[in-house]
Write a protein that holds these residues in place. Structure first.
Motif, PDB file in Angstrom:
ATOM      1  N   ALA C  95       0.840  -1.206   0.000  1.00  0.00           N
ATOM      2  CA  ALA C  95       0.000   0.000   0.000  1.00  0.00           C
ATOM      3  C   ALA C  95       0.871   1.250   0.000  1.00  0.00           C
ATOM      4  O   ALA C  95       0.652   2.183  -0.774  1.00  0.00           O
ATOM      5  CB  ALA C  95      -0.922  -0.004   1.207  1.00  0.00           C
ATOM      6  N   PHE C  96       1.889   1.240   0.856  1.00  0.00           N
ATOM      7  CA  PHE C  96       2.741   2.433   0.942  1.00  0.00           C
ATOM      8  C   PHE C  96       3.551   2.622  -0.337  1.00  0.00           C
ATOM      9  O   PHE C  96       3.745   3.744  -0.793  1.00  0.00           O
ATOM     10  CB  PHE C  96       3.675   2.343   2.146  1.00  0.00           C
ATOM     11  CG  PHE C  96       2.937   2.464   3.446  1.00  0.00           C
ATOM     12  CD1 PHE C  96       2.062   3.516   3.650  1.00  0.00           C
ATOM     13  CD2 PHE C  96       3.104   1.536   4.447  1.00  0.00           C
ATOM     14  CE1 PHE C  96       1.361   3.636   4.827  1.00  0.00           C
ATOM     15  CE2 PHE C  96       2.408   1.637   5.631  1.00  0.00           C
ATOM     16  CZ  PHE C  96       1.541   2.683   5.818  1.00  0.00           C
ATOM     17  N   ALA C  97       4.022   1.527  -0.901  1.00  0.00           N
ATOM     18  CA  ALA C  97       4.816   1.642  -2.129  1.00  0.00           C
ATOM     19  C   ALA C  97       3.956   2.190  -3.260  1.00  0.00           C
ATOM     20  O   ALA C  97       4.366   3.099  -3.980  1.00  0.00           O
ATOM     21  CB  ALA C  97       5.394   0.281  -2.508  1.00  0.00           C
ATOM     22  N   LEU C  98       2.745   1.639  -3.410  1.00  0.00           N
ATOM     23  CA  LEU C  98       1.869   2.079  -4.489  1.00  0.00           C
ATOM     24  C   LEU C  98       1.487   3.545  -4.306  1.00  0.00           C
ATOM     25  O   LEU C  98       1.476   4.330  -5.255  1.00  0.00           O
ATOM     26  CB  LEU C  98       0.606   1.208  -4.542  1.00  0.00           C
ATOM     27  CG  LEU C  98       0.840  -0.242  -4.949  1.00  0.00           C
ATOM     28  CD1 LEU C  98      -0.446  -1.043  -4.859  1.00  0.00           C
ATOM     29  CD2 LEU C  98       1.397  -0.319  -6.356  1.00  0.00           C
ATOM     30  N   ASN C  99       1.185   3.902  -3.068  1.00  0.00           N
ATOM     31  CA  ASN C  99       0.803   5.281  -2.790  1.00  0.00           C
ATOM     32  C   ASN C  99       1.978   6.227  -2.999  1.00  0.00           C
ATOM     33  O   ASN C  99       1.867   7.262  -3.643  1.00  0.00           O
ATOM     34  CB  ASN C  99       0.290   5.374  -1.346  1.00  0.00           C
ATOM     35  CG  ASN C  99      -0.175   6.765  -0.994  1.00  0.00           C
ATOM     36  OD1 ASN C  99       0.619   7.589  -0.566  1.00  0.00           O
ATOM     37  ND2 ASN C  99      -1.444   7.041  -1.205  1.00  0.00           N
ATOM     38  N   SER C 100       3.107   5.820  -2.458  1.00  0.00           N
ATOM     39  CA  SER C 100       4.294   6.662  -2.557  1.00  0.00           C
ATOM     40  C   SER C 100       4.711   6.848  -4.017  1.00  0.00           C
ATOM     41  O   SER C 100       5.148   7.937  -4.414  1.00  0.00           O
ATOM     42  CB  SER C 100       5.425   6.030  -1.748  1.00  0.00           C
ATOM     43  OG  SER C 100       6.558   6.826  -1.795  1.00  0.00           O
ATOM     44  N   ALA C 101       4.554   5.803  -4.819  1.00  0.00           N
ATOM     45  CA  ALA C 101       4.947   5.887  -6.225  1.00  0.00           C
ATOM     46  C   ALA C 101       4.215   7.026  -6.930  1.00  0.00           C
ATOM     47  O   ALA C 101       4.795   7.724  -7.764  1.00  0.00           O
ATOM     48  CB  ALA C 101       4.653   4.559  -6.928  1.00  0.00           C
ATOM     49  N   ALA C 102       2.952   7.233  -6.571  1.00  0.00           N
ATOM     50  CA  ALA C 102       2.176   8.306  -7.200  1.00  0.00           C
ATOM     51  C   ALA C 102       2.822   9.661  -6.904  1.00  0.00           C
ATOM     52  O   ALA C 102       2.988  10.492  -7.803  1.00  0.00           O
ATOM     53  CB  ALA C 102       0.740   8.277  -6.704  1.00  0.00           C
ATOM     54  N   TYR C 103       3.186   9.861  -5.652  1.00  0.00           N
ATOM     55  CA  TYR C 103       3.803  11.137  -5.274  1.00  0.00           C
ATOM     56  C   TYR C 103       5.201  11.266  -5.865  1.00  0.00           C
ATOM     57  O   TYR C 103       5.579  12.301  -6.397  1.00  0.00           O
ATOM     58  CB  TYR C 103       3.864  11.272  -3.747  1.00  0.00           C
ATOM     59  CG  TYR C 103       2.513  11.524  -3.134  1.00  0.00           C
ATOM     60  CD1 TYR C 103       2.023  12.822  -3.003  1.00  0.00           C
ATOM     61  CD2 TYR C 103       1.714  10.481  -2.717  1.00  0.00           C
ATOM     62  CE1 TYR C 103       0.776  13.063  -2.461  1.00  0.00           C
ATOM     63  CE2 TYR C 103       0.457  10.705  -2.180  1.00  0.00           C
ATOM     64  CZ  TYR C 103      -0.007  11.999  -2.052  1.00  0.00           C
ATOM     65  OH  TYR C 103      -1.239  12.236  -1.529  1.00  0.00           O
ATOM     66  N   VAL C 104       5.961  10.175  -5.749  1.00  0.00           N
ATOM     67  CA  VAL C 104       7.332  10.191  -6.251  1.00  0.00           C
ATOM     68  C   VAL C 104       7.346  10.475  -7.760  1.00  0.00           C
ATOM     69  O   VAL C 104       8.193  11.213  -8.263  1.00  0.00           O
ATOM     70  CB  VAL C 104       8.036   8.858  -5.937  1.00  0.00           C
ATOM     71  CG1 VAL C 104       9.335   8.744  -6.708  1.00  0.00           C
ATOM     72  CG2 VAL C 104       8.303   8.741  -4.446  1.00  0.00           C
ATOM     73  N   SER C 105       6.378   9.897  -8.489  1.00  0.00           N
ATOM     74  CA  SER C 105       6.368  10.091  -9.937  1.00  0.00           C
ATOM     75  C   SER C 105       6.189  11.566 -10.286  1.00  0.00           C
ATOM     76  O   SER C 105       6.785  12.064 -11.228  1.00  0.00           O
ATOM     77  CB  SER C 105       5.270   9.250 -10.580  1.00  0.00           C
ATOM     78  OG  SER C 105       3.993   9.779 -10.302  1.00  0.00           O
ATOM     79  N   GLU C 106       5.372  12.256  -9.508  1.00  0.00           N
ATOM     80  CA  GLU C 106       5.172  13.687  -9.758  1.00  0.00           C
ATOM     81  C   GLU C 106       6.445  14.476  -9.445  1.00  0.00           C
ATOM     82  O   GLU C 106       6.840  15.378 -10.171  1.00  0.00           O
ATOM     83  CB  GLU C 106       4.014  14.218  -8.910  1.00  0.00           C
ATOM     84  CG  GLU C 106       2.657  13.970  -9.517  1.00  0.00           C
ATOM     85  CD  GLU C 106       2.508  14.599 -10.904  1.00  0.00           C
ATOM     86  OE1 GLU C 106       2.435  15.833 -10.982  1.00  0.00           O
ATOM     87  OE2 GLU C 106       2.493  13.859 -11.900  1.00  0.00           O
ATOM     88  N   ILE C 107       7.071  14.095  -8.342  1.00  0.00           N
ATOM     89  CA  ILE C 107       8.311  14.773  -7.957  1.00  0.00           C
ATOM     90  C   ILE C 107       9.371  14.587  -9.045  1.00  0.00           C
ATOM     91  O   ILE C 107      10.030  15.533  -9.471  1.00  0.00           O
ATOM     92  CB  ILE C 107       8.840  14.203  -6.610  1.00  0.00           C
ATOM     93  CG1 ILE C 107       7.862  14.545  -5.485  1.00  0.00           C
ATOM     94  CG2 ILE C 107      10.223  14.746  -6.307  1.00  0.00           C
ATOM     95  CD1 ILE C 107       8.182  13.853  -4.166  1.00  0.00           C
TER      96      ILE C 107
END
Lengths: 240, 336, 219
Positions: C95-107
């Motif tokens: 869950a954290f990886a999938l969620n974090s990936a969304a934010y990281v991709s924008e960054i």
């Protein structure tokens, strides 16, 4: 040989290049001059397809590179390019800047690539800077590294896009000297420049562009002393 | 059906009460049948072992279909709990990582009786019913009350722990009902369920002063020393003290909700509900359930929990605790 | 409010053991989330409209819904749909990886766009392939710019990991709750947990600065 035939390039409604046809022979040194906004840089960038021509064809050694089936990467390998703003890779050392492409693109071993780098750095007079990062170099030094980087791919021709325009005046000569010796060695060179003295001294031929059109094409002596067109005369009267 | 269940589970996370009704009929059919069929099918399979291939295949297929929802002896049941509610379920954090408590002991006892293995899984209290609904756990024991809302999403066993409260006083105190507590000092165990009850009493009856102690034996001693006029305890615990101490008496507080107590939660139409109820009834009849309750609710739960430890008091504790038939140390009860 | 931390002394090791649990979840999630985030960001800046559309849709969903809901769906919902068992720990870091990936991709997307266009041209002019260019030329430069934002994301991740308590992972927070339940003193264990999180975040911050300094050595 680099040949352009009826080259057009538009950005939206703005036609930057209009029906340009040129042939540059092997070993020839050609300078491209003209007022700013005349399309000189765009012409140069079309030759190695950094810009995709809107219309027209380009051949390099009998290969039509504008053909969608042709391998652009292969073309670019053989044509070196030097930019106004150097575009060195800031996170790599001088040596790494030079060895990266030969290793990755041409599959050279690290030792081979290093050998090439050492030779080229000596050629441009920067052997002592091999392990420095670009941020430690002056503008003139950066441009000389950029030339060495392009040469490391052992290209058959070199494109120079206003290579001295971003330099402080006292650094212009060191770069021009390198280019001169390169010309002397028989390299095919196409140079967009504002250095009229250099153009006159080094070039075999001068292309004069204005408003996207190839207005005049002549030997430097003819062009600078006896320009045929009114626009060339007007341009030269302003800068000389 | 799986997909529907998933969607409903998702919706449930936000709107706890919705969804179960659409879900229920479907579950009803398959779940119920599976439970019944399974026993037969297994028997068939065994008998048919030497029969023709086709027969065997049939049975195997049926068996496979039913496997998901049916429990057999030797299966491991996963019990969901929220281990932050002593003495029902908690961890003696100073000593181990193991979940212990009354619920755990009872679950062990029941599953042992039924021939299941038991695995206890800790999670947030709010996640327990969703975990049940989505088949992550097979049953839930967490001091949970079978409220109407919960009954929509889960089956409940009979009540196994009734949280009635009693007032214990000195036999000669003359306190006979709640109104007599006016102006009295009432003792209550810190952090116990009875604390809330004491607060309610304070609102109903004027002038009650509530004082807390960490352990029940201490509270009883405070009656003897006249610092407390009365203490409030779980009724089972209170009975235990009064039976054993002639100088104490008690009365049970009127309980508004008859069904106020804890029950075990199962998936809707689980075969386990009936099985567990059967064992619960046996344990109640044999008195084992009461013993277990005494073990966990009489005496020093707070001590086991590591709060307010007070070595000097232990001598006096012996008086109060000599009636405990089981091992005084609650830690060990979990192991059998 | 009288706080008594001494009474909790025997339970401190119990809470401290949660650090390892929290770190494991955060570390795995951060690494996976980062890698997946890079892929998403490349999809976003790439030529293929379809991939771009997918990456944008993914980001909008994972940024637009509560993390706790995503965790619940993965933990409770997915096993039913896929018919597989998902352990709490796996559900947590997924869950954290999938969620974090969304934010990281924008960054990362912003970081890549911030790299001088000339770098791309220089690489192209040398005949360097798109993949090599991204990996060796563009991304390393983008990293330097986005490191502070990335560090921020990891710090958020560390703190947000506390919601795994809902699915019963014995992390720092869950352990604090349990000690609170056991000792009838709720505030002290929670404050202690807060102190641990704070220390973890401080360590991350210092690490981030060190990495940043290392990356800046070429300036």
């Amino acid at each position: 040989m680099i040949k352009a035939e009826h080259l057009h390039k538009s950005f939206g409604d703005n036609e930057v290049l209009s029906d340009i046809t040129t042939t540059i022979e092997d070993g020839e040194v050609v300078t491209v001059i003209g007022p700013s906004g005349s399309g000189k840089s765009t012409y140069l960038r079309c030759l190695n397809l950094l810009e995709t021509p809107t219309k027209g064809k380009i051949w390099i050694d009998d290969v039509e590179v504008t053909d969608p089936k042709s391998d652009i990467m292969k073309v670019r390998e053989n044509i070196g390019m030097v930019f106004q703003h150097f575009h060195l890779f800031p996170h790599l050392t001088v040596r790494e800047n030079i060895t990266y492409a030969p290793m990755k693109v041409k599959g050279k071993s690290k030792a081979e690539a290093n050998q090439i780098a050492d030779r080229l750095l000596e050629q441009v007079g920067l052997s002592d800077k091999a392990d420095a990062y670009p941020s430690r170099l002056s503008g003139g030094q950066k441009q000389r590294v950029a030339i060495a980087r392009a040469l490391a791919m052992e290209p058959t021709a070199m494109l120079f896009d206003e290579p001295t325009s971003a330099l402080d005046p006292e650094m212009v000569k060191e770069v021009l000297d390198v280019m001169k010796s390169l010309a002397d060695s028989g390299m095919t060179m196409i140079i967009v420049t504002h250095e009229m003295g250099f153009a006159r001294e080094v070039a075999d031929r001068v292309l004069f562009l204005d408003e996207g059109k190839l207005v005049e094409e002549a030997s430097p002596v003819t062009f600078f002393e006896n320009p045929k067109t009114e626009r060339a005369q007007d341009f030269l009267s302003k800068i000389l | 059906m799986k997909k529907a269940g998933f969607l409903i589970a998702g919706a449930m996370l936000f709107t706890a009460a919705c969804g179960a009704e659409e879900n229920a009929p479907e579950l009803n059919e398959t779940g119920g049948n599976n439970g019944d069929n399974n026993v037969e099918n297994n028997a068939d399979t065994n008998e048919a072992a030497d029969n023709e291939d086709t027969d065997e295949n049939n049975n195997e297929e049926n068996g496979a279909e039913n496997e998901e929802d049916a429990y057999e002896e030797g299966d491991t049941l996963i019990m969901g709990t929220s281990a932050d509610y002593p003495p029902f379920e908690y961890i003696e954090t100073g000593e181990s990582e193991e979940i212990v408590g009354f619920d755990i002991d009872l679950a062990n006892r029941i599953t042992e009786e039924l021939g299941y293995e038991l695995e206890v899984e800790d999670m947030d209290f709010g996640s327990l019913i969703p975990a049940l609904d989505t088949d992550r756990v097979d049953f839930v024991m967490a001091g949970m009350r079978p409220t109407e809302e919960r009954r929509e999403n889960a089956d409940f066993s009979d009540i196994y722990f009734r949280s009635a409260h009693s007032i214990v006083t000195a036999a000669d105190s003359g306190i006979e009902d709640v109104d007599d507590l006016e102006g009295m000092t009432l003792g209550v165990q810190l952090g116990s369920i009875q604390e809330g009850q004491a607060e309610e009493l304070q609102e109903d009856v004027e002038g009650i002063e509530v004082e807390t102690r960490d352990r029940i034996p201490e509270m009883i001693q405070e009656i003897h020393t006249n610092r407390f006029d009365a203490v409030i305890l779980a009724d089972t615990v209170a009975d235990n003290y009064t039976d054993d101490n002639d100088d104490l008496t008690s009365f049970t507080l009127p309980n508004e909700a008859e069904e106020d107590g804890n029950a075990i939660a199962f998936q809707l139409d689980s075969q386990l509900t009936e099985e567990f109820n059967g064992v619960l009834a046996e344990l109640e009849e044999s008195g084992e359930l009461d013993e277990l309750i005494l073990e966990w609710f009489d005496g020093d739960v707070a001590d086991a929990a590591g709060a307010g430890e007070d070595e000097e008091e232990t001598e006096e504790d012996n008086d109060a605790e000599n009636n405990e038939e089981a091992d005084e140390d609650n830690n060990n009860t979990n192991e059998d | 409010m009288g706080l008594d931390f001494a009474a909790l002394a025997p339970s401190y090791p119990f809470i401290l053991r949660g650090i390892w649990v929290t770190l494991q979840i955060v570390a795995v999630a951060a690494v996976l989330g980062f890698l997946f985030g890079v892929i998403l960001s490349l999809m976003k800046i790439g030529r293929f409209t379809f991939l771009r559309w997918i990456a944008d849709a993914y980001t909008s969903v994972f940024r637009g819904t509560p993390l706790v809901l995503q965790l619940m769906i993965i933990y409770f919902g997915l096993p039913q749909v896929l018919g597989i068992e998902i352990a709490p720990f796996v559900a947590a870091f997924s869950a954290f990886a999938l969620n974090s990936a969304a934010y990281v991709s924008e960054i990362i997307r912003a970081g890549i766009n911030a790299v001088d266009q000339g770098q791309k041209e220089a690489a192209q002019a040398l005949g360097i392939s798109y993949g090599e260019m991204m990996k060796d030329i563009i991304l390393p430069q983008a990293m330097k710019n986005i490191l502070p934002a990335l560090m921020n994301e990891f710090i958020t991740l560390t703190k947000e990991s506390a919601i795994v308590t809902t699915i019963g992972v014995m992390d720092i927070m869950r352990r604090a709750y349990i000690v609170g339940g056991e000792t009838f003193s709720y505030f002290e264990p929670l404050l202690f947990a807060g102190f641990i999180y704070y220390c973890l975040v401080m360590v991350l911050t210092v690490l981030g600065r060190l990495v940043e300094r290392r990356l800046r050595q070429s300036d």
